[in-house]
Design a protein around this motif. Sequence first.
Motif, PDB file in Angstrom:
ATOM      1  N   ALA A  56       0.829  -1.206   0.000  1.00 43.33           N
ATOM      2  CA  ALA A  56       0.000   0.000   0.000  1.00 43.33           C
ATOM      3  C   ALA A  56       0.865   1.258   0.000  1.00 43.33           C
ATOM      4  CB  ALA A  56      -0.935   0.006   1.204  1.00 43.33           C
ATOM      5  N   LEU A  57       1.963   1.236   0.735  1.00 44.20           N
ATOM      6  CA  LEU A  57       2.884   2.370   0.739  1.00 44.20           C
ATOM      7  C   LEU A  57       3.487   2.585  -0.646  1.00 44.20           C
ATOM      8  CD1 LEU A  57       4.604   4.510   2.295  1.00 44.20           C
ATOM      9  CD2 LEU A  57       6.297   2.695   2.555  1.00 44.20           C
ATOM     10  N   VAL A  58       3.939   1.506  -1.259  1.00 45.41           N
ATOM     11  CA  VAL A  58       4.538   1.618  -2.585  1.00 45.41           C
ATOM     12  C   VAL A  58       3.513   2.087  -3.605  1.00 45.41           C
ATOM     13  CG1 VAL A  58       5.607   0.281  -4.447  1.00 45.41           C
ATOM     14  CG2 VAL A  58       6.343  -0.061  -2.103  1.00 45.41           C
ATOM     15  N   VAL A  59       2.300   1.549  -3.538  1.00 44.34           N
ATOM     16  CA  VAL A  59       1.236   1.967  -4.463  1.00 44.34           C
ATOM     17  C   VAL A  59       0.937   3.454  -4.286  1.00 44.34           C
ATOM     18  CG1 VAL A  59      -1.239   1.736  -4.930  1.00 44.34           C
ATOM     19  CG2 VAL A  59       0.177  -0.284  -4.729  1.00 44.34           C
ATOM     20  N   GLY A  60       0.882   3.913  -3.062  1.00 44.24           N
ATOM     21  CA  GLY A  60       0.624   5.330  -2.817  1.00 44.24           C
ATOM     22  C   GLY A  60       1.716   6.216  -3.378  1.00 44.24           C
ATOM     23  N   ILE A  61       2.961   5.803  -3.204  1.00 42.24           N
ATOM     24  CA  ILE A  61       4.068   6.604  -3.729  1.00 42.24           C
ATOM     25  C   ILE A  61       4.051   6.625  -5.252  1.00 42.24           C
ATOM     26  CG2 ILE A  61       6.588   6.668  -3.930  1.00 42.24           C
ATOM     27  CD1 ILE A  61       6.684   5.683  -1.011  1.00 42.24           C
ATOM     28  N   ILE A  62       3.849   5.472  -5.863  1.00 38.58           N
ATOM     29  CA  ILE A  62       3.835   5.397  -7.330  1.00 38.58           C
ATOM     30  C   ILE A  62       2.666   6.176  -7.912  1.00 38.58           C
ATOM     31  CG2 ILE A  62       3.521   3.833  -9.288  1.00 38.58           C
ATOM     32  CD1 ILE A  62       5.147   1.763  -7.709  1.00 38.58           C
ATOM     33  N   SER A  63       1.467   5.967  -7.380  1.00 36.34           N
ATOM     34  CA  SER A  63       0.301   6.673  -7.935  1.00 36.34           C
ATOM     35  C   SER A  63       0.409   8.174  -7.684  1.00 36.34           C
ATOM     36  CB  SER A  63      -0.996   6.125  -7.356  1.00 36.34           C
ATOM     37  OG  SER A  63      -1.068   6.381  -5.975  1.00 36.34           O
ATOM     38  N   GLY A  64       0.948   8.574  -6.552  1.00 30.44           N
ATOM     39  CA  GLY A  64       1.149   9.996  -6.296  1.00 30.44           C
ATOM     40  C   GLY A  64       2.144  10.609  -7.261  1.00 30.44           C
ATOM     41  N   ALA A  65       3.232   9.877  -7.545  1.00 32.29           N
ATOM     42  CA  ALA A  65       4.234  10.388  -8.484  1.00 32.29           C
ATOM     43  C   ALA A  65       3.667  10.514  -9.894  1.00 32.29           C
ATOM     44  CB  ALA A  65       5.454   9.471  -8.492  1.00 32.29           C
ATOM     45  N   ILE A  66       2.919   9.523 -10.343  1.00 34.78           N
ATOM     46  CA  ILE A  66       2.324   9.583 -11.687  1.00 34.78           C
ATOM     47  C   ILE A  66       1.309  10.718 -11.768  1.00 34.78           C
ATOM     48  CG2 ILE A  66       0.820   8.340 -13.296  1.00 34.78           C
ATOM     49  CD1 ILE A  66       2.246   5.763 -12.389  1.00 34.78           C
ATOM     50  N   THR A  67       0.487  10.848 -10.752  1.00 29.68           N
ATOM     51  CA  THR A  67      -0.520  11.912 -10.756  1.00 29.68           C
ATOM     52  C   THR A  67       0.140  13.287 -10.718  1.00 29.68           C
ATOM     53  OG1 THR A  67      -2.052  10.434  -9.631  1.00 29.68           O
ATOM     54  CG2 THR A  67      -2.572  12.770  -9.570  1.00 29.68           C
ATOM     55  N   MET A  68       1.152  13.442  -9.899  1.00 32.55           N
ATOM     56  CA  MET A  68       1.852  14.728  -9.838  1.00 32.55           C
ATOM     57  C   MET A  68       2.522  15.054 -11.171  1.00 32.55           C
ATOM     58  SD  MET A  68       1.250  16.223  -7.078  1.00 32.55           S
ATOM     59  CE  MET A  68       2.507  17.476  -6.980  1.00 32.55           C
ATOM     60  N   ALA A  69       3.116  14.046 -11.827  1.00 28.78           N
ATOM     61  CA  ALA A  69       3.725  14.270 -13.134  1.00 28.78           C
ATOM     62  C   ALA A  69       2.678  14.721 -14.142  1.00 28.78           C
ATOM     63  CB  ALA A  69       4.427  13.008 -13.615  1.00 28.78           C
ATOM     64  N   PHE A  70       1.494  14.105 -14.101  1.00 25.69           N
ATOM     65  CA  PHE A  70       0.428  14.503 -15.021  1.00 25.69           C
ATOM     66  C   PHE A  70      -0.054  15.919 -14.738  1.00 25.69           C
ATOM     67  CE2 PHE A  70      -4.154  14.920 -15.714  1.00 25.69           C
ATOM     68  CZ  PHE A  70      -4.176  14.839 -17.102  1.00 25.69           C
ATOM     69  N   VAL A  71      -0.294  16.218 -13.478  1.00 24.64           N
ATOM     70  CA  VAL A  71      -0.813  17.539 -13.117  1.00 24.64           C
ATOM     71  C   VAL A  71       0.207  18.626 -13.433  1.00 24.64           C
ATOM     72  CG1 VAL A  71      -1.499  18.973 -11.159  1.00 24.64           C
ATOM     73  CG2 VAL A  71      -2.437  16.691 -11.405  1.00 24.64           C
ATOM     74  N   LEU A  72       1.467  18.364 -13.177  1.00 22.38           N
ATOM     75  CA  LEU A  72       2.487  19.373 -13.428  1.00 22.38           C
ATOM     76  C   LEU A  72       2.791  19.540 -14.912  1.00 22.38           C
ATOM     77  CD1 LEU A  72       4.942  18.655 -10.494  1.00 22.38           C
ATOM     78  CD2 LEU A  72       3.317  20.537 -10.708  1.00 22.38           C
ATOM     79  N   SER A  73       2.471  18.543 -15.734  1.00 24.52           N
ATOM     80  CA  SER A  73       2.747  18.654 -17.163  1.00 24.52           C
ATOM     81  C   SER A  73       1.632  19.353 -17.931  1.00 24.52           C
ATOM     82  CB  SER A  73       2.986  17.269 -17.760  1.00 24.52           C
ATOM     83  OG  SER A  73       1.780  16.526 -17.765  1.00 24.52           O
ATOM     84  N   LEU A 112      -7.538   9.959 -11.190  1.00 27.42           N
ATOM     85  CA  LEU A 112      -6.431   9.143 -11.702  1.00 27.42           C
ATOM     86  C   LEU A 112      -5.694   8.424 -10.576  1.00 27.42           C
ATOM     87  CD1 LEU A 112      -4.871  11.355 -14.504  1.00 27.42           C
ATOM     88  CD2 LEU A 112      -6.046   9.179 -14.749  1.00 27.42           C
ATOM     89  N   SER A 113      -5.513   9.090  -9.478  1.00 26.51           N
ATOM     90  CA  SER A 113      -4.834   8.473  -8.334  1.00 26.51           C
ATOM     91  C   SER A 113      -5.617   7.263  -7.821  1.00 26.51           C
ATOM     92  CB  SER A 113      -4.657   9.513  -7.239  1.00 26.51           C
ATOM     93  OG  SER A 113      -3.827   9.048  -6.239  1.00 26.51           O
ATOM     94  N   VAL A 114      -6.911   7.412  -7.683  1.00 24.06           N
ATOM     95  CA  VAL A 114      -7.753   6.296  -7.227  1.00 24.06           C
ATOM     96  C   VAL A 114      -7.752   5.169  -8.250  1.00 24.06           C
ATOM     97  CG1 VAL A 114     -10.146   5.631  -6.763  1.00 24.06           C
ATOM     98  CG2 VAL A 114      -9.211   7.689  -5.737  1.00 24.06           C
ATOM     99  N   LEU A 115      -7.824   5.512  -9.524  1.00 26.17           N
ATOM    100  CA  LEU A 115      -7.845   4.506 -10.586  1.00 26.17           C
ATOM    101  C   LEU A 115      -6.534   3.718 -10.625  1.00 26.17           C
ATOM    102  CD1 LEU A 115      -9.618   3.480 -12.918  1.00 26.17           C
ATOM    103  CD2 LEU A 115      -8.404   5.067 -14.399  1.00 26.17           C
TER     104      LEU A 115
END
Length: 140
Positions: A56-73, A112-115
Amino acid sequence: MNKDKALEELFLAHKPHFEDSDIFMASLTKRLDAVEYIKQHQEATIRRYKMVMFVALVVGIISGAITMAFVLSTPIDEPLFSFLGGKSNNHIVAGLMIWLSENSRLITAAFLSVLISLGIISIVNNYQEIKAMRYSQQGK
């Protein structure tokens, strides 16, 4: 005080007789085996919970990183989606539509984070089920 003395004398007077019987030893062995099985099951459950928490920790970090990359781009000035259409007489609906278009970046990021989290959890769950099926088939 007298009641305590009476109880003490009663217990001291009672001399239980223990017999070495095979039935007693078999029952004791069976109970000890059951306790050992429960102990092993609890240890396995605790290990599984620790693994799930780490995943769950790893999933949270990965999904947060992907979502942040999308939002910042994406460009900040433009909403990700907007509601263009005719005029509405209902000011509540129009206000809700404006609020949705203004917060479209945040809504999309949360979605996207939830998905992504649900997808990764589903993959891990399927892997664990396959692993459990293999383990149960090896035991047969």
